[in-house]
Write a protein that holds these residues in place. Structure first.
Motif, PDB file in Angstrom:
ATOM      1  N   LYS A  84       0.947  -1.057   0.043  1.00  0.00           N
ATOM      2  CA  LYS A  84      -0.035  -0.087   0.037  1.00  0.00           C
ATOM      3  C   LYS A  84       0.823   1.134  -0.048  1.00  0.00           C
ATOM      4  N   GLN A  85       0.177   2.331  -0.223  1.00  0.00           N
ATOM      5  CA  GLN A  85       0.969   3.740   0.059  1.00  0.00           C
ATOM      6  C   GLN A  85       0.940   3.932   1.247  1.00  0.00           C
ATOM      7  N   ALA A  86       2.222   4.297   1.733  1.00  0.00           N
ATOM      8  CA  ALA A  86       1.968   4.743   3.423  1.00  0.00           C
ATOM      9  C   ALA A  86       3.325   5.554   3.582  1.00  0.00           C
ATOM     10  N   VAL A  87       3.120   6.306   4.576  1.00  0.00           N
ATOM     11  CA  VAL A  87       4.460   6.902   5.159  1.00  0.00           C
ATOM     12  C   VAL A  87       5.007   6.268   6.359  1.00  0.00           C
ATOM     13  N   GLU A  88       6.489   6.254   6.264  1.00  0.00           N
ATOM     14  CA  GLU A  88       7.150   5.449   7.500  1.00  0.00           C
ATOM     15  C   GLU A  88       7.090   6.514   8.551  1.00  0.00           C
ATOM     16  N   TRP A  89       6.475   6.348   9.454  1.00  0.00           N
ATOM     17  CA  TRP A  89       6.350   7.090  10.557  1.00  0.00           C
ATOM     18  C   TRP A  89       7.482   6.571  11.709  1.00  0.00           C
ATOM     19  N   ASP A  90       8.510   7.312  11.780  1.00  0.00           N
ATOM     20  CA  ASP A  90       9.477   6.914  13.008  1.00  0.00           C
ATOM     21  C   ASP A  90       9.021   7.217  14.376  1.00  0.00           C
TER      22      ASP A  90
ATOM     23  N   LEU B 193       2.166  -3.869  11.084  1.00  0.00           N
ATOM     24  CA  LEU B 193       3.057  -4.580  10.148  1.00  0.00           C
ATOM     25  C   LEU B 193       4.398  -4.041  10.110  1.00  0.00           C
ATOM     26  N   ARG B 194       5.164  -4.949   9.656  1.00  0.00           N
ATOM     27  CA  ARG B 194       6.769  -4.300   9.601  1.00  0.00           C
ATOM     28  C   ARG B 194       6.953  -3.834   8.198  1.00  0.00           C
ATOM     29  N   VAL B 195       7.382  -2.588   7.976  1.00  0.00           N
ATOM     30  CA  VAL B 195       7.895  -2.126   6.704  1.00  0.00           C
ATOM     31  C   VAL B 195       9.174  -2.914   6.107  1.00  0.00           C
ATOM     32  N   ILE B 196       8.912  -3.457   4.907  1.00  0.00           N
ATOM     33  CA  ILE B 196      10.425  -3.984   4.054  1.00  0.00           C
ATOM     34  C   ILE B 196      10.898  -3.264   3.357  1.00  0.00           C
ATOM     35  N   ALA B 197      11.882  -2.639   3.656  1.00  0.00           N
ATOM     36  CA  ALA B 197      12.365  -1.432   2.938  1.00  0.00           C
ATOM     37  C   ALA B 197      13.079  -2.128   1.542  1.00  0.00           C
ATOM     38  N   GLU B 198      13.942  -3.365   1.748  1.00  0.00           N
ATOM     39  CA  GLU B 198      14.530  -3.796   0.824  1.00  0.00           C
ATOM     40  C   GLU B 198      14.511  -5.248   0.866  1.00  0.00           C
ATOM     41  N   GLY B 199      14.268  -5.936  -0.444  1.00  0.00           N
ATOM     42  CA  GLY B 199      14.483  -7.566  -0.313  1.00  0.00           C
ATOM     43  C   GLY B 199      13.123  -8.034  -0.670  1.00  0.00           C
ATOM     44  N   LEU B 200      12.106  -7.523  -0.904  1.00  0.00           N
ATOM     45  CA  LEU B 200      10.855  -8.074  -1.271  1.00  0.00           C
ATOM     46  C   LEU B 200      10.361  -6.908  -2.075  1.00  0.00           C
ATOM     47  N   THR B 201       9.569  -7.572  -3.150  1.00  0.00           N
ATOM     48  CA  THR B 201       8.899  -6.872  -4.114  1.00  0.00           C
ATOM     49  C   THR B 201       7.191  -6.695  -3.780  1.00  0.00           C
ATOM     50  N   GLY B 202       6.806  -7.768  -3.057  1.00  0.00           N
ATOM     51  CA  GLY B 202       5.140  -7.838  -2.748  1.00  0.00           C
ATOM     52  C   GLY B 202       4.499  -8.976  -3.617  1.00  0.00           C
TER      53      GLY B 202
ATOM     54  N   ARG C 153       5.123   9.848  16.947  1.00  0.00           N
ATOM     55  CA  ARG C 153       5.598   9.676  15.478  1.00  0.00           C
ATOM     56  C   ARG C 153       5.710  10.674  14.615  1.00  0.00           C
ATOM     57  N   ILE C 154       6.884  10.721  14.053  1.00  0.00           N
ATOM     58  CA  ILE C 154       7.289  11.901  13.139  1.00  0.00           C
ATOM     59  C   ILE C 154       7.387  11.056  11.679  1.00  0.00           C
ATOM     60  N   PRO C 155       7.063  11.850  10.761  1.00  0.00           N
ATOM     61  CA  PRO C 155       7.295  11.265   9.133  1.00  0.00           C
ATOM     62  C   PRO C 155       8.821  11.130   9.076  1.00  0.00           C
ATOM     63  N   GLY C 156       8.953   9.721   8.513  1.00  0.00           N
ATOM     64  CA  GLY C 156      10.306   9.406   8.236  1.00  0.00           C
ATOM     65  C   GLY C 156      10.600   9.172   6.796  1.00  0.00           C
ATOM     66  N   SER C 157       9.664   9.536   6.060  1.00  0.00           N
ATOM     67  CA  SER C 157       9.830   9.213   4.611  1.00  0.00           C
ATOM     68  C   SER C 157       8.955   9.999   3.791  1.00  0.00           C
ATOM     69  N   ALA C 158       8.914  10.157   2.564  1.00  0.00           N
ATOM     70  CA  ALA C 158       7.691  10.649   1.753  1.00  0.00           C
ATOM     71  C   ALA C 158       6.737   9.595   1.426  1.00  0.00           C
ATOM     72  N   PRO C 159       5.346  10.024   1.368  1.00  0.00           N
ATOM     73  CA  PRO C 159       4.481   8.722   0.741  1.00  0.00           C
ATOM     74  C   PRO C 159       5.141   8.194  -0.287  1.00  0.00           C
ATOM     75  N   ARG C 160       4.992   6.665  -0.224  1.00  0.00           N
ATOM     76  CA  ARG C 160       5.623   5.834  -1.161  1.00  0.00           C
ATOM     77  C   ARG C 160       4.795   4.294  -0.895  1.00  0.00           C
TER      78      ARG C 160
END
Length: 555
Positions: free
Chosen positions: A94-100, A435-444, A387-394
Motif C-alpha cells: 500500500k502507499q504509506a508513510v514510514e512514521w518513525d 506490520l513491519r515495513v520491508i525497505a529492501e528485499g521483497l517486491t510484494g 511518531r514523526i514522518p520518516g519518509s515521503a509517501p510511497r
C-alpha cells in the motif's frame, strides 16, 4: 526371518548361559577328549582343558553367526515422513508513510517560580492551590505600608525640589530686573560722562566733575556685570533644581514600583502549585535568594521533547537534500502523540524546534514538537509515544513481525517457490498498521512463510497453505503535508503585554504631575525621561484595571 530388537539384545545372554556343544556332538563322534575320571586319552598330547583346534574353530564360527544374527540392522518397512505444512501469504502492499517512533517527555512552555521582589511580611494569599490562574491574577500581598511611606516621602521630595525650582526662578527674575536697572544707570552714566567732557572742552565745568561722572560710569558697568552674574547663578540654580526634580521623580518611580511589587500577580496563565509560605511570615525579596512562594506551569499548549541519534538525523538530511521530505527546521512537519493508556495516537501537533548540535555525551540531537492541550490531559513530566514522518509517501511492502527471522548479521524471511523454501535477506523499517515495513528485499508478489518458521529451512520441500495477513489501522495517515502557517500552534503572546495605569492607553502613557512654575517650558522628554515615565504593569484582559493605588487613593 527377522528378529525383534529385544530378542537381538537378549540373544547373546542366552548364548552365554547355554553350554556349547562338544566336538563329538557337532561331528557326530564320541568325545575322546577326556573320560569320566578326567584322564586324557592315549596318544593325545594337548594340554588339559584346551579344546582341539577344529573344535575351537567351529565354536567360534557358531558364536559369530549368532552375534551377526542378533546385532544386524533392523529392516524398516515404514514410508518416509510427509513434507511439513507451512502457512504462506503475499505481503500487503500500500502507499504509506514510514512514521518513525520516538519516546518523548512533555514539558511546560512556561514554568515560573513566583518570588517576591521586595521584602516584608506576607499579608495575604489570593488563590486556590492547584487551580488554573490567568495572567494578572492577584496571588499574594506583602504589607505595603512601609513602601507607601517611602512613596509619600519621595513625592514630598519632588514637591520640595519643585518649590526650590520656583524659588530659583524668582531669583532669576529678580536678577533680570536688577540688570534692567543697572542698564539704565549705565546708560545715564554714559550720557553724563559725554556731557561733562563737552562742557570741559568749553571750560564750562571742572575736571573734578568729569572725574566723578566717569567714576559713576565705571560703577554702573560694575553693577551691570554683577547683575549678569546673578542671572547666570540663578540659571545654574534652575538647572540644579530641575536635576533635583528628576532625582526625586526617579525616587517616586522606584517607590511606586516597590508599592506595586507588594502585590504579586501571576505573570503567566497556568496551573499553580501549593503555597510554600503562609501568611504572617517575613519573606526576602529582590535577590537571587528570594523566598520561593509558589510555582506556575502553563498547560496549553505544551511541548514534547525527544532525542534522535546520528543515523536518523542523517537520514532526514539526505531526504531533505533529495526532495523527499522537508526538513523540520524549515517546515512544520506533523507529529502524532499517544499516552501510555491510549490506543493509537489521538493528539496531533507539529515540529517546533531542532537543536543546532549533537550532545557529546549521548550522541543525540534534541528536537521539540508542540501540541494543543485544550482538554489538559497532557501534563508536564509525562512520557509519550510520538511518531514523526520518516519518509515521503510511497508504495510500501508490509509483513508481520512473526515472519521475520534474525541471525547475527541480518534479518531474513522464508519464501516458497515451487513448494521449495528459499531464504531472502531483507532490510526492515518501522511499524505501519501493525506490520513491519520491508525497505529492501521483497517486491510484494512473493509467498512469504508467516507460520511454520521453525520447521522451515532453505531447500526443504513443503506443503504451502494459503493464509492471510491482517492489517490493524494505527490511526496514522498514509499521506501528509507540512502544517500551514494559519494552523501553527504558538505560545500565548499576552504575557509580554504592557500593563497601563488607570485611565491611560498604550498610546497615552501615564506621566507624573508637572510642578514646575507656569511659563517654564521643560526640556524635551528624551533629555528628561523621568518627566514622562510609564508606570505600568501588564494585564491584557483588563488594560485599565488599577494595579496599584497611591496612599491617598487607598481606603
Amino acid at each position: 526371518m527377522t528378529m525383534s530388537s529385544t530378542e537381538a539384545t537378549n540373544r547373546p545372554h542366552r548364548l552365554a548361559a547355554e553350554p556349547l556343544p562338544s566336538e563329538a556332538a557337532v561331528l557326530g563322534k564320541p568325545n575322546t577328549r577326556a573320560d569320566a575320571t578326567g584322564d586324557q586319552s592315549p596318544g593325545d598330547e594337548r594340554e588339559p582343558g584346551i579344546p582341539h583346534r577344529p573344535q575351537r574353530a567351529i565354536c567360534t564360527a557358531t558364536v559369530a553367526l549368532f552375534l551377526l544374527v542378533g546385532c544386524g540392522p533392523v529392516q524398516d518397512d515404514q514410508p518416509p515422513p510427509p513434507p511439513p505444512t507451512v502457512v504462506v501469504a503475499q505481503p500487503h502492499v500500500k502507499q504509506a508513510v514510514e512514521w518513525d517512533a520516538y519516546t518523548g517527555r512533555l514539558e511546560a512552555i512556561d514554568f515560573v517560580e513566583v518570588r517576591a521582589r521586595v521584602s516584608g511580611y506576607l499579608q495575604s494569599a489570593h488563590f486556590v492551590e492547584g487551580q488554573v490562574v490567568e495572567v494578572g491574577d492577584l496571588l499574594f500581598v506583602i504589607d505595603p505600608r512601609p513602601y507607601d511611606a517611602e512613596l509619600s516621602a519621595a513625592q514630598a521630595m519632588v514637591r520640595q525640589a519643585q518649590s526650590q525650582l520656583r524659588q530659583t526662578h524668582s531669583q532669576l527674575l529678580e536678577a533680570k530686573a536688577q540688570q534692567l536697572q543697572t542698564d539704565a544707570r549705565l546708560q545715564l552714566a554714559k550720557l553724563r560722562v559725554e556731557r561733562s567732557r563737552q562742557l570741559l572742552e568749553r571750560q564750562a565745568t571742572s575736571q573734578e566733575e568729569v572725574d566723578e561722572r566717569e567714576a559713576e560710569l565705571l560703577q554702573a558697568q560694575a553693577d551691570r556685570e554683577a547683575s549678569e552674574a546673578r542671572i547666570s547663578s540663578a540659571e545654574a540654580e534652575i538647572v540644579t533644581a530641575e536635576s533635583a526634580i528628576e532625582l526625586a521623580e526617579a525616587r517616586v518611580e522606584a517607590a511606586d514600583l516597590n508599592v506595586q511589587y507588594t502585590r504579586i500577580e501571576s505573570p503567566v496563565s497556568g496551573r499553580i502549585s501549593r503555597q510554600s509560605v503562609t501568611e504572617g511570615n517575613l519573606i526576602n525579596g529582590g535577590s537571587a535568594t528570594s523566598t520561593l512562594l509558589t510555582t506556575i506551569t502553563s498547560v496549553s499548549p505544551i511541548y514534547c521533547t525527544f532525542d534522535a541519534n546520528e543515523q536518523d538525523v542523517l537520514k532526514y538530511i539526505r531526504l531533505a537534500q533529495a526532495g523527499g521530505r522537508e526538513s523540520s527546521r524549515v517546515a512544520k512537519n506533523p507529529v502524532f502523540l499517544g499516552l501510555i493508556d491510549e490506543q493509537g495516537f489521538p493528539h496531533q501537533g507539529h515540529m517546533d524546534f531542532v537543536d543546532n548540535r549533537f550532545d557529546t555525551d549521548t550522541a543525540t540531537m534534541r528536537a521539540r514538537c508542540i501540541f494543543r492541550n485544550d482538554d489538559q490531559v497532557l501534563l508536564p513530566g509525562m512520557f509519550a509515544r510520538i511518531r514523526i514522518p520518516g519518509s515521503a509517501p510511497r508504495q510500501t511492502v508490509l509483513i508481520p513481525d512473526a515472519a521475520l527471522g534474525t541471525d547475527q548479521s541480518s534479518q531474513f524471511v522464508f519464501i516458497v517457490v515451487d513448494d521449495v523454501i528459499e531464504r531472502r535477506t531483507v532490510r526492515t523499517g518501522p511499524i505501519v498498521d501493525g506490520l513491519r515495513v520491508i525497505a529492501e528485499g521483497l517486491t510484494g508478489d512473493e509467498w512469504v512463510v508467516i507460520e511454520g518458521l521453525l520447521q522451515s529451512r532453505p531447500g526443504l520441500t513443503v506443503v504451502a497453505k494459503p493464509g492471510e495477513i491482517r492489517v490493524v489501522d494505527d490511526g496514522l495517515p498514509d499521506d501528509y503535508q507540512p502544517v500551514p502557517r494559519e494552523d501553527w500552534i504558538t505560545p500565548p503572546s499576552g504575557r509580554h503585554a504592557v500593563y497601563q495605569r488607570p485611565g491611560t492607553t498604550p498610546e497615552q502613557p501615564a506621566v507624573l504631575p508637572d510642578l514646575r512654575p507656569a511659563g517654564h517650558e521643560p526640556a524635551d522628554d528624551a533629555e528628561h525621561p523621568a518627566a514622562a515615565t510609564r508606570l505600568t504593569l501588564p494585564d491584557p484582559a483588563e488594560p485599565s484595571r488599577p494595579i496599584i493605588a497611591r496612599p491617598e487613593e487607598r481606603s
